[in-house]
Scaffold this motif. Structure first.
Motif, short mmCIF file in Angstrom:
data_model
loop_
_atom_site.label_atom_id
_atom_site.label_comp_id
_atom_site.label_asym_id
_atom_site.label_seq_id
_atom_site.Cartn_x
_atom_site.Cartn_y
_atom_site.Cartn_z
N UNK A 171 -19.92 -15.15 -29.32
CA UNK A 171 -19.53 -13.78 -29.64
C UNK A 171 -19.14 -13.01 -28.37
N UNK A 172 -19.86 -13.25 -27.27
CA UNK A 172 -19.50 -12.62 -26.00
C UNK A 172 -18.09 -13.01 -25.59
N UNK A 173 -17.78 -14.31 -25.69
CA UNK A 173 -16.45 -14.78 -25.31
C UNK A 173 -15.37 -14.12 -26.15
N UNK A 174 -15.64 -13.97 -27.44
CA UNK A 174 -14.69 -13.29 -28.32
C UNK A 174 -14.50 -11.84 -27.90
N UNK A 175 -15.61 -11.18 -27.57
CA UNK A 175 -15.50 -9.80 -27.13
C UNK A 175 -14.66 -9.66 -25.88
N UNK A 176 -14.87 -10.55 -24.91
CA UNK A 176 -14.12 -10.49 -23.66
C UNK A 176 -12.64 -10.80 -23.89
N UNK A 177 -12.36 -11.76 -24.76
CA UNK A 177 -10.97 -12.15 -25.00
C UNK A 177 -10.19 -11.06 -25.74
N UNK A 178 -10.83 -10.42 -26.71
CA UNK A 178 -10.12 -9.50 -27.58
C UNK A 178 -10.14 -8.06 -27.10
N UNK A 179 -11.04 -7.73 -26.17
CA UNK A 179 -11.11 -6.35 -25.70
C UNK A 179 -9.79 -5.96 -25.04
N UNK A 193 -14.06 -5.04 -15.15
CA UNK A 193 -14.50 -5.32 -13.79
C UNK A 193 -15.67 -6.30 -13.89
N UNK A 194 -15.51 -7.47 -13.32
CA UNK A 194 -16.54 -8.50 -13.31
C UNK A 194 -17.08 -8.62 -11.89
N UNK A 195 -18.37 -8.33 -11.71
CA UNK A 195 -19.01 -8.38 -10.39
C UNK A 195 -20.00 -9.53 -10.41
N UNK A 211 -17.42 -24.16 -20.99
CA UNK A 211 -17.99 -23.68 -22.25
C UNK A 211 -17.14 -23.94 -23.47
N UNK A 212 -16.09 -24.72 -23.33
CA UNK A 212 -15.28 -25.06 -24.49
C UNK A 212 -14.16 -24.07 -24.73
N UNK A 213 -13.45 -24.23 -25.85
CA UNK A 213 -12.25 -23.41 -26.12
C UNK A 213 -12.53 -21.90 -26.13
N UNK A 214 -13.71 -21.49 -26.58
CA UNK A 214 -14.00 -20.06 -26.65
C UNK A 214 -13.92 -19.39 -25.28
N UNK A 215 -14.24 -20.15 -24.22
CA UNK A 215 -14.30 -19.60 -22.88
C UNK A 215 -13.09 -19.94 -22.02
N UNK A 216 -12.23 -20.81 -22.52
CA UNK A 216 -11.11 -21.29 -21.71
C UNK A 216 -10.19 -20.14 -21.31
N UNK A 217 -9.93 -20.02 -20.01
CA UNK A 217 -8.97 -19.05 -19.49
C UNK A 217 -9.45 -17.62 -19.40
N UNK A 218 -10.72 -17.35 -19.70
CA UNK A 218 -11.17 -15.96 -19.72
C UNK A 218 -11.17 -15.31 -18.35
N UNK A 219 -11.40 -16.09 -17.31
CA UNK A 219 -11.41 -15.50 -15.97
C UNK A 219 -10.02 -15.07 -15.51
N UNK A 220 -9.00 -15.55 -16.17
CA UNK A 220 -7.64 -15.16 -15.82
C UNK A 220 -7.00 -14.29 -16.88
N UNK A 278 -5.55 -11.09 -18.78
CA UNK A 278 -4.96 -9.86 -18.24
C UNK A 278 -5.97 -8.73 -18.22
N UNK A 279 -5.94 -7.95 -17.17
CA UNK A 279 -6.80 -6.79 -17.06
C UNK A 279 -8.18 -7.06 -16.51
N UNK A 280 -8.50 -8.32 -16.18
CA UNK A 280 -9.81 -8.62 -15.61
C UNK A 280 -9.71 -8.66 -14.09
N UNK A 281 -10.57 -7.90 -13.45
CA UNK A 281 -10.65 -7.89 -11.99
C UNK A 281 -12.00 -8.46 -11.59
#
Length: 312
Positions: A231-239, A244-246, A264-273, A275-278
């Motif tokens: 659910x966290x991964x979904x929140x991060x992807x769809x927000x 800002x990630x520290x 972490x599998x497909x749910x987490x793939x690419x989240x660090x890149x 758009x809009x994540x610093x």
């Protein structure tokens, strides 16, 4: 010399389903002699930071970090509300964990807007499982008032993830040290330590299994029973707003989060890149940014981030 404070603190009383929560609101003092005026630091009008406190913890924080962060933000022109959610600190109600505080977050924003109608947008700020709570909130509630997220060392803990992080970031490093082998051969490393290492290696190789189902509150995703990390991964992807990630370099939780983003599998793939994540790394910092230098760095990063959050 003007010694007037650059912030003022007040109590905000919050009702959450009949339970009283306590919030501490730090606001800028914008007189001509104040620090915020002198610095010219003014965020987008109508934006404030809601600082969610993880548990077991309350609104002051370890080494007063949340009190100091809230006041520093106010001095920089950013109002900040710190809350005790139900069952923590001075709040009423049954004790609960980070998966069950959606209603508390919504109630805090509601109360803040009632007292200060000029507040239009909030940035959710959370450390550890409070960062997780922020992601769960935006996933489940899709609250349009949330315009940005500040996530510090987010919590994605399972027994397997902890074992993997310990093996990767501690035990393997120990195995590379000649002093470890000298102690082992001389008998100064006991059999218990060896068994612990072997146990962690076995546990880290295990397939990660959900520790428990999510416990979403009322809202669009109240029936989502997936593991909280998904659910966290979904929140991060769809927000849709900026993030800002520290991350602290000397923190197991931060290492677990990075491992989850990679493995972490497909749910987490690419989240660090996304758009809009610093992403901001503090290589030598611990989990709670416990030195004055680390704390000041986080304060500056947060204030600058909030000033850049666009109006809706």
């Amino acid at each position: 010399m003007n010694t007037s404070p650059a912030h003022r603190d007040s109590v905000l009383r919050i009702d959450c389903h009949g339970d009283a929560l306590v919030g501490l609101l730090s606001e800028p003092v914008t007189t001509s002699g104040s620090a915020s005026a002198a610095a010219g630091a003014s965020p987008a009008a109508g934006t404030g930071v809601l600082l969610i406190v993880g548990g077991p913890q309350y609104r002051v924080g370890s080494h007063r970090q949340f009190t100091l962060l809230g006041r520093a933000l106010a001095a920089a022109g950013v109002p900040c509300l710190r809350i005790d959610y139900r069952g923590m600190g001075d709040a009423q109600g049954a004790q609960r964990d980070f998966e069950q505080v959606d209603a508390d977050i919504a109630a805090a924003i509601d109360a803040w807007q009632r007292e200060h109608p000029s507040l239009e947008r909030v940035v959710l700020w959370g450390l550890c499982d409070a960062a997780s709570a922020a992601l769960l909130y935006v996933h489940r509630r899709r609250d349009p008032r949330v315009a940005g997220l500040c996530l510090a060392n987010p919590w994605v803990r399972t027994a397997t993830s902890l074992a993997r992080a310990q093996v990767k970031h501690y035990y393997l490093e120990r195995l590379r040290q000649p002093s470890f082998w000298r102690k082992l051969l001389s008998g100064r490393v006991g059999p218990g330590a060896v068994r612990e290492l072997l146990g962690k290696l076995a546990q880290g190789r295990a397939t990660a299994a959900p520790a428990r189902a999510g416990t979403a509150g009322p809202g669009a995703h109240a029936t989502d029973t997936r593991h909280y990390t998904e659910q966290m991964a979904d929140g991060l992807r769809r927000f849709g707003g900026p993030v800002l990630l520290i991350l602290s370099g000397k923190d197991v939780c931060a290492n677990e989060f990075l491992d989850r983003c990679r493995d972490g599998g497909p749910a987490w793939h690419g989240l660090l890149s996304r758009p809009g994540l610093r992403r901001e790394d503090l290589p030598d910092a611990d989990h709670t940014f416990s030195t004055a230098a680390w704390r000041a760095h986080v304060e500056r990063l947060t204030a600058a981030f909030v000033r850049g959050v666009p109006a809706a």
